[in-house]
Design a protein around this motif. Structure first.
Motif, mmCIF file in Angstrom:
data_model
loop_
_atom_site.group_PDB
_atom_site.id
_atom_site.type_symbol
_atom_site.label_atom_id
_atom_site.label_comp_id
_atom_site.label_asym_id
_atom_site.label_seq_id
_atom_site.Cartn_x
_atom_site.Cartn_y
_atom_site.Cartn_z
ATOM 1 N N GLU A 137 0.831 -1.211 0.000
ATOM 2 C CA GLU A 137 0.000 0.000 0.000
ATOM 3 C C GLU A 137 0.859 1.252 0.000
ATOM 4 N N SER A 138 1.939 1.228 0.811
ATOM 5 C CA SER A 138 2.826 2.380 0.881
ATOM 6 C C SER A 138 3.462 2.658 -0.481
ATOM 7 N N LYS A 139 3.931 1.583 -1.123
ATOM 8 C CA LYS A 139 4.553 1.734 -2.446
ATOM 9 C C LYS A 139 3.538 2.186 -3.480
ATOM 10 N N LEU A 140 2.346 1.598 -3.412
ATOM 11 C CA LEU A 140 1.298 1.936 -4.374
ATOM 12 C C LEU A 140 0.848 3.385 -4.229
ATOM 13 N N ASN A 141 0.683 3.822 -2.969
ATOM 14 C CA ASN A 141 0.261 5.210 -2.744
ATOM 15 C C ASN A 141 1.279 6.192 -3.284
ATOM 16 N N GLN A 142 2.566 5.865 -3.095
ATOM 17 C CA GLN A 142 3.606 6.750 -3.607
ATOM 18 C C GLN A 142 3.557 6.831 -5.131
ATOM 19 N N LEU A 143 3.314 5.681 -5.765
ATOM 20 C CA LEU A 143 3.262 5.656 -7.223
ATOM 21 C C LEU A 143 2.015 6.335 -7.769
ATOM 22 N N ILE A 144 0.879 6.108 -7.085
ATOM 23 C CA ILE A 144 -0.402 6.565 -7.620
ATOM 24 C C ILE A 144 -0.687 8.032 -7.321
ATOM 25 N N TYR A 145 -0.278 8.513 -6.156
ATOM 26 C CA TYR A 145 -0.707 9.842 -5.735
ATOM 27 C C TYR A 145 0.306 10.945 -6.037
ATOM 28 N N GLN A 146 1.461 10.587 -6.589
ATOM 29 C CA GLN A 146 2.466 11.600 -6.882
ATOM 30 C C GLN A 146 2.883 11.525 -8.345
ATOM 31 N N ASP A 147 2.982 12.680 -8.974
ATOM 32 C CA ASP A 147 3.415 12.733 -10.368
ATOM 33 C C ASP A 147 4.928 12.558 -10.434
ATOM 34 N N SER A 148 5.387 11.653 -11.281
ATOM 35 C CA SER A 148 6.807 11.316 -11.322
ATOM 36 C C SER A 148 7.652 12.400 -11.978
ATOM 37 N N THR A 149 7.072 13.170 -12.883
ATOM 38 C CA THR A 149 7.852 14.190 -13.592
ATOM 39 C C THR A 149 8.125 15.397 -12.714
ATOM 40 N N THR A 150 7.095 15.892 -12.031
ATOM 41 C CA THR A 150 7.205 17.138 -11.264
ATOM 42 C C THR A 150 7.320 16.936 -9.760
ATOM 43 N N ASN A 151 7.075 15.694 -9.304
ATOM 44 C CA ASN A 151 7.021 15.385 -7.864
ATOM 45 C C ASN A 151 5.916 16.139 -7.141
ATOM 46 N N LEU A 152 4.957 16.664 -7.897
ATOM 47 C CA LEU A 152 3.782 17.289 -7.302
ATOM 48 C C LEU A 152 2.714 16.225 -7.054
ATOM 49 N N PRO A 153 1.761 16.509 -6.170
ATOM 50 C CA PRO A 153 0.581 15.642 -6.094
ATOM 51 C C PRO A 153 -0.096 15.596 -7.461
ATOM 52 N N ASN A 154 -0.741 14.489 -7.784
ATOM 53 C CA ASN A 154 -1.381 14.372 -9.092
ATOM 54 C C ASN A 154 -2.896 14.510 -8.995
ATOM 55 N N ARG A 155 -3.566 14.170 -10.074
ATOM 56 C CA ARG A 155 -5.018 14.352 -10.151
ATOM 57 C C ARG A 155 -5.761 13.559 -9.078
ATOM 58 N N LEU A 156 -5.273 12.362 -8.767
ATOM 59 C CA LEU A 156 -5.942 11.550 -7.758
ATOM 60 C C LEU A 156 -5.848 12.200 -6.379
ATOM 61 N N SER A 157 -4.685 12.783 -6.083
ATOM 62 C CA SER A 157 -4.538 13.486 -4.812
ATOM 63 C C SER A 157 -5.493 14.658 -4.725
ATOM 64 N N LEU A 159 -8.459 14.905 -5.685
ATOM 65 C CA LEU A 159 -9.786 14.480 -5.227
ATOM 66 C C LEU A 159 -9.879 14.527 -3.709
ATOM 67 N N GLU A 160 -8.831 14.056 -3.040
ATOM 68 C CA GLU A 160 -8.851 14.034 -1.587
ATOM 69 C C GLU A 160 -8.663 15.426 -1.002
ATOM 70 N N TYR A 161 -7.779 16.203 -1.613
ATOM 71 C CA TYR A 161 -7.587 17.577 -1.129
ATOM 72 C C TYR A 161 -8.889 18.378 -1.233
ATOM 73 N N PHE A 162 -9.625 18.153 -2.308
ATOM 74 C CA PHE A 162 -10.881 18.883 -2.480
ATOM 75 C C PHE A 162 -11.855 18.552 -1.358
ATOM 76 N N GLN A 163 -11.922 17.272 -0.957
ATOM 77 C CA GLN A 163 -12.811 16.886 0.139
ATOM 78 C C GLN A 163 -12.429 17.588 1.436
ATOM 79 N N GLU A 164 -11.127 17.754 1.668
ATOM 80 C CA GLU A 164 -10.676 18.451 2.879
ATOM 81 C C GLU A 164 -11.075 19.925 2.839
ATOM 82 N N ILE A 165 -10.842 20.583 1.690
ATOM 83 C CA ILE A 165 -11.208 21.995 1.541
ATOM 84 C C ILE A 165 -12.722 22.165 1.651
#
Length: 588
Positions: A137-157, A159-165
């Protein structure tokens, strides 16, 4: 306190075992035959099962087989109790998957020792399994929730940030009427103008370096309360904290555009770029992040069409688009009674055998004047106005009827997969409708697979689990569709009674050139197999993608490499032709 299920048809023996185990502080359930035993196992999910071999209605081997076909009960330690001591019987029990084989009569010490050993071994395996899942899960979350090119959170992240806001915004609205009336959450979409020229001049590596530099500059220009994410290619999204007026939004965008306008130094040369921006506002432009992103991107594209280097707020669709939508909605109301819908079937094929093992049912609308209308156009409308329920019921009935026909016509034991919409799944009498459909079509539930998306299920996880368990009790299979595009948490996979995991085509596409997709796909398949789930990869279009999936031991695929979706008659002809999937290397 460990739970033990005792399945024994002889009352005296069963009572003695129950009394012994309760004296040892075990929580004990008991059943006088195999059929009741299976039901109790599904209901209570015990930590260990003691089961007689020779019983009426359903013997011990049948009990074990039924339990191993269900992912929830498949790993429960299982001990056979029998008066038969023949070596062949012992071997048969072990071949069926039993953990131990005790001959009756046995001493209390012998029985308890066997139980303790199996419980301790299972606890050890469970702990190791839990650690493996956590690492996955830890490895998958790192791969899925972070963009590899920019190291920014990606589109999937996002979704969760929007729920918090959104949670913060709703709290403000409850506490202050001004926020309730005038508050808004801005979502910005930024795109690098004429980015393709950068790739042409500097190459793709230079383009990636520029995206990294843009990401860093955006991050440094924004307050930490605002969220910057990389969507794809040259596009970024910014989720701003809630505001009461538009001026702060304009100030942020103008500051970002100013920061980006300063020269970048890449590969020893200066590069000047500009960015276009579109803004959508919650709640007036949309109630969920997908709607808001679409609106912001539409506004950004309009800016780019006008030359770029500016920003624009989203405005509703043009009168022509609105008029077309209204016409489509009216036509949709009559489409079902006018028999304008058709089902197409996309074959699903086993990587182990190369044979067709099933098909996904896909609805098509043949409009008498407009011709074929894409589901992408009419399904969202049907979801909004409630027509998705009768349409979805028609799809289920037609798919079950066709599936029964395949077997009647000697096409083999092909299952059919049907997508369930959110509104369908939340219908209180869904189970009753499914029973009626299965009975009226004569379709056996074993051949029906229901596909649901993870975002649909997590809205009310506990209620969803209950609904799924009620559906599974009918004997059909449950697949989680488009996994990896929503929340992608192992918690959901472990809690929900799934049978199949479908990997979305966005991870399958260009597997041979995209290292991140390779890592994600490999992790998804390994994780699913750890959870005893079958894996189907969607959207397979090239031999290279197929080869990688085969190396990762993916179970099945569907996609244009093997076959496009086919009409019913074409699908039957395709199956009759005996066409097989060709995998260049034998499946290991």
């Amino acid at each position: 306190m460990s739970k033990i299920l005792v399945i024994e048809d002889e009352d005296l023996i069963r009572d003695n075992i129950v009394e012994l185990l309760e004296a040892e502080d075990f929580e004990v359930f008991n059943a006088e035959n195999g059929k009741i035993g299976v039901q109790l196992a599904f209901q209570h999910q015990p930590d260990l099962i003691l089961c007689d071999v020779m019983m009426p209605e359903l013997d011990g081997y049948g009990v074990l087989t039924a339990l191993q076909e269900n992912s929830i009960t498949a790993t429960i330690p299982f001990i056979f109790l029998t008066a038969k001591a023949d070596l062949g019987d012992v071997r048969k029990g072990m071949q069926h998957g039993a953990d131990d084989y005790i001959t009756k009569p046995c001493t209390a010490t012998e029985l308890l020792k066997s139980i303790v050993i199996r419980l301790e071994k299972h606890a050890t395996l469970k702990a190791r399994y839990s650690n493996e899942l956590k690492l996955a899960e830890s490895k998958l979350n790192q791969l899925i929730y972070q963009d590899s090119t920019t190291n920014l959170p990606n589109r999937l992240s996002l979704l969760e940030y929007f729920q918090e806001i959104l949670h913060q915004f709703l709290s403000l609205s409850v506490a202050d009427k001004n926020w309730q009336q005038n508050g808004m959450i801005p979502i910005l979409c930024l795109g690098v103008d004429r980015f393709s020229r950068i790739n042409d001049i500097l190459g793709y590596e230079g383009g990636d370096l520029l995206l990294k530099a843009v990401a860093e500059r955006l991050r440094n220009s924004l307050h930490s309360e605002n969220i910057i994410t990389h969507l794809n290619g040259d596009q970024f999204a910014v989720l701003l904290k809630p505001v009461l007026e538009e001026q702060p939004i304009k100030t942020v965008i103008e500051g970002l555009q100013q920061a980006i306008s300063d020269p970048f130094v890449l590969t020893n040369r200066e590069v000047l770029i500009t960015v276009s921006a579109g803004i959508a506002l919650y709640p007036q432009d949309g109630r969920d992040i997908q709607q808001l992103l679409r609106g912001a991107k539409q506004a950004m594209n309009q800016v780019k069409q006008q030359g770029g280097n500016h920003y624009s707020f989203y405005t509703p669709a043009s009168d022509n688009e609105l008029s077309e939508r209204i016409d489509l909605e009216v036509a949709l109301r009559y489409a079902l009674e006018r028999d304008e819908f058709q089902l197409y079937y996309q074959p699903q094929v086993s990587l182990k055998t190369g044979n067709i093992v099933g098909a996904e049912a896909l609805i098509r609308w043949k409009h008498p004047q407009k011709g074929m209308i894409s589901p992408m156009k009419f399904i969202p409308i049907a979801e909004e106005n409630g027509l998705i329920e009768p349409i979805g019921e028609w799809v289920l009935h037609q798919a079950c009827q066709d599936s029964k026909g395949w077997r009647s016509q000697g096409l083999g034991s092909l299952r059919v997969a049907v997508n369930l919409s959110g509104r369908q799944f939340r219908t209180p009498n869904l189970r009753q409708k499914l029973v009626q459909i299965l009975l009226s079509t004569g379709c056996e539930p074993d051949y029906l697979e229901l596909e649901l998306t993870e975002s649909l299920l997590i809205r009310d996880a506990e209620l969803s689990i209950q609904q799924l368990q009620a559906l599974k009790a009918l004997g059909l299979k449950i697949a989680i569709d488009d996994f990896g595009t929503g929340y992608s948490s192992l918690n959901y996979l472990q809690k929900f009674p799934f049978d199949v995991l479908k990997i979305d085509q966005c991870f399958v596409r260009n597997l041979h050139t995209n290292k991140i997709n390779v890592a994600i796909t490999k992790s998804l398949i390994s994780m699913a197999h750890l959870l005893n789930l079958k894996v189907i990869a969607e959207g397979v279009e090239t031999q290279e993608e197929l080869q990688i999936l085969d190396e990762f031991n993916c179970d099945e695929i569907q996609g244009y490499l093997f076959s496009r979706p086919l009409s019913l008659e074409d699908f039957k002809a395709f199956v009759k032709s005996g066409t097989q999937l060709k995998v260049s290397q034998p499946h290991s």
